[in-house]
Write a protein that holds these residues in place. Structure first.
Motif, PDB file in Angstrom:
ATOM      1  N   ALA A  13       0.846  -1.241  -0.089  1.00 48.97           N
ATOM      2  CA  ALA A  13      -0.017  -0.093  -0.041  1.00 48.97           C
ATOM      3  C   ALA A  13       0.749   1.398   0.111  1.00 48.97           C
ATOM      4  O   ALA A  13       0.487   2.286  -0.711  1.00 48.97           O
ATOM      5  N   LEU A  14       1.847   1.155   0.834  1.00 48.92           N
ATOM      6  CA  LEU A  14       2.930   2.180   0.822  1.00 48.92           C
ATOM      7  C   LEU A  14       3.552   2.574  -0.728  1.00 48.92           C
ATOM      8  O   LEU A  14       3.465   3.737  -0.926  1.00 48.92           O
ATOM      9  N   VAL A  15       3.933   1.721  -1.243  1.00 50.80           N
ATOM     10  CA  VAL A  15       4.325   1.943  -2.984  1.00 50.80           C
ATOM     11  C   VAL A  15       3.176   2.344  -3.675  1.00 50.80           C
ATOM     12  O   VAL A  15       3.687   3.517  -4.352  1.00 50.80           O
ATOM     13  N   GLY A  16       2.131   1.935  -3.476  1.00 46.21           N
ATOM     14  CA  GLY A  16       0.926   2.362  -4.388  1.00 46.21           C
ATOM     15  C   GLY A  16       0.700   3.690  -4.076  1.00 46.21           C
ATOM     16  O   GLY A  16       0.501   4.614  -4.838  1.00 46.21           O
ATOM     17  N   TYR A  17       0.547   4.057  -2.570  1.00 44.28           N
ATOM     18  CA  TYR A  17       0.313   5.549  -2.376  1.00 44.28           C
ATOM     19  C   TYR A  17       1.356   6.537  -2.867  1.00 44.28           C
ATOM     20  O   TYR A  17       0.854   7.446  -3.502  1.00 44.28           O
ATOM     21  N   PHE A  18       2.771   6.253  -2.609  1.00 47.21           N
ATOM     22  CA  PHE A  18       3.765   7.055  -3.056  1.00 47.21           C
ATOM     23  C   PHE A  18       3.688   7.244  -4.618  1.00 47.21           C
ATOM     24  O   PHE A  18       4.225   8.251  -5.163  1.00 47.21           O
ATOM     25  N   ALA A  19       3.492   5.953  -5.329  1.00 44.16           N
ATOM     26  CA  ALA A  19       3.483   6.232  -7.050  1.00 44.16           C
ATOM     27  C   ALA A  19       2.334   6.984  -7.103  1.00 44.16           C
ATOM     28  O   ALA A  19       2.622   7.856  -8.172  1.00 44.16           O
ATOM     29  N   MET A  20       1.277   6.811  -6.514  1.00 44.92           N
ATOM     30  CA  MET A  20       0.179   7.586  -7.231  1.00 44.92           C
ATOM     31  C   MET A  20       0.577   9.049  -6.791  1.00 44.92           C
ATOM     32  O   MET A  20       0.218   9.932  -7.705  1.00 44.92           O
ATOM     33  N   VAL A  21       1.069   9.642  -5.660  1.00 43.38           N
ATOM     34  CA  VAL A  21       0.896  10.920  -5.407  1.00 43.38           C
ATOM     35  C   VAL A  21       2.369  11.750  -6.216  1.00 43.38           C
ATOM     36  O   VAL A  21       2.327  12.724  -6.882  1.00 43.38           O
ATOM     37  N   CYS A  22       3.321  10.698  -6.437  1.00 40.71           N
ATOM     38  CA  CYS A  22       4.382  11.126  -7.306  1.00 40.71           C
ATOM     39  C   CYS A  22       3.858  11.239  -8.908  1.00 40.71           C
ATOM     40  O   CYS A  22       4.298  12.442  -9.459  1.00 40.71           O
ATOM     41  N   TRP A  23       2.936  10.473  -9.286  1.00 37.69           N
ATOM     42  CA  TRP A  23       2.391  10.747 -10.618  1.00 37.69           C
ATOM     43  C   TRP A  23       1.408  12.094 -10.794  1.00 37.69           C
ATOM     44  O   TRP A  23       1.589  12.731 -11.723  1.00 37.69           O
ATOM     45  N   ILE A  24       0.737  12.324  -9.757  1.00 37.67           N
ATOM     46  CA  ILE A  24      -0.034  13.300  -9.541  1.00 37.67           C
ATOM     47  C   ILE A  24       0.787  14.691  -9.748  1.00 37.67           C
ATOM     48  O   ILE A  24       0.562  15.719 -10.413  1.00 37.67           O
ATOM     49  N   MET A  25       1.843  14.645  -8.890  1.00 36.00           N
ATOM     50  CA  MET A  25       2.848  15.761  -8.825  1.00 36.00           C
ATOM     51  C   MET A  25       3.647  15.878 -10.473  1.00 36.00           C
ATOM     52  O   MET A  25       3.989  17.031 -10.650  1.00 36.00           O
ATOM     53  N   ASN A  26       3.921  14.889 -10.928  1.00 32.53           N
ATOM     54  CA  ASN A  26       4.689  14.720 -12.295  1.00 32.53           C
ATOM     55  C   ASN A  26       3.549  15.507 -13.160  1.00 32.53           C
ATOM     56  O   ASN A  26       4.073  16.068 -13.954  1.00 32.53           O
TER      57      ASN A  26
END
Length: 205
Positions: A172-185
């Motif tokens: 879940a941690l990986v999924g959460y941070f992948a998501m917020v990284c994509w949003i910021m990208n």
């Protein structure tokens, strides 16, 4: 050959323009829902609107739900700080996200991850001389990010290190941070101002 972009760090969002697409609106321009969501973030453990919550303010309900998930993972999780911060750094490096990298690389070192390991990640190399649980974390996150799942062997190593609940939390941690990284990208949200951590450059060809 090093490009001009690499000298300054890879632009967030990978385009030629570095202009922020979704900056935080002035408070007077916010809707009632946006103001309420902004106040909830500022009154919570984060104390300010920054990083992914800047573009997420465009969708206040989503920002609130995502924010609660992040709080659960960062502030109420069971994984050791050292493991959590290392996993976040691997995700930030794999997604090329400057904000999360510059925020969490120093936190990882402070939590006990060797600076040499963080330097290796920044250079696009797999870190060496890791502890057993750190090596397990790096293998798990790499495999999950690149294959969208993990092998039986990697799963067994993770459950041996962290148990089944910890493995679910790590996923879940990986999924959460992948998501917020994509949003910021996508939003071209800049890295944290005044960071002493060098910006990420492109992966070696």
């Amino acid at each position: 050959m090093t490009s001009a972009f690499d000298a300054l760090g890879t632009p967030q969002g990978f385009g030629l323009s570095t202009a922020e697409r979704l900056p935080i609106p002035e408070r007077e321009a916010m809707s009632d829902a946006q103001r309420a969501a902004a106040d909830a973030i500022m009154n919570g453990p984060r104390k300010a609107i920054f990083g992914p919550f800047v573009p997420l303010l465009q969708t206040p309900t989503l920002m609130e739900r995502i924010g609660k998930t992040g709080e659960a993972l960062r502030f109420d999780g069971t994984l050791p700080d050292r493991i959590r911060e290392l996993a976040i750094c691997v995700v930030a490096r794999e997604t090329g996200n400057q904000f999360e990298w510059q925020t969490h690389a120093p936190l990882a070192i402070k939590a006990g991850v060797a600076a040499e390991a963080i330097d290796s990640l920044a250079a696009g190399r797999r870190p060496r001389s890791l502890s057993a649980d750190e090596a397990c974390t790096v293998d798990f996150v790499y495999e999950l990010m690149r294959r969208h799942g993990v092998s039986d062997e990697t799963y067994a190593e993770s459950t041996s290190c962290f148990g089944a609940p910890g493995t679910v939390e790590l996923t879940a941690l990986v999924g959460y941070f992948a998501m917020v990284c994509w949003i910021m990208n996508v939003a071209r949200t800049p890295g944290p101002g005044g960071s002493k951590t060098p910006a990420l450059t492109s992966f070696p060809a």
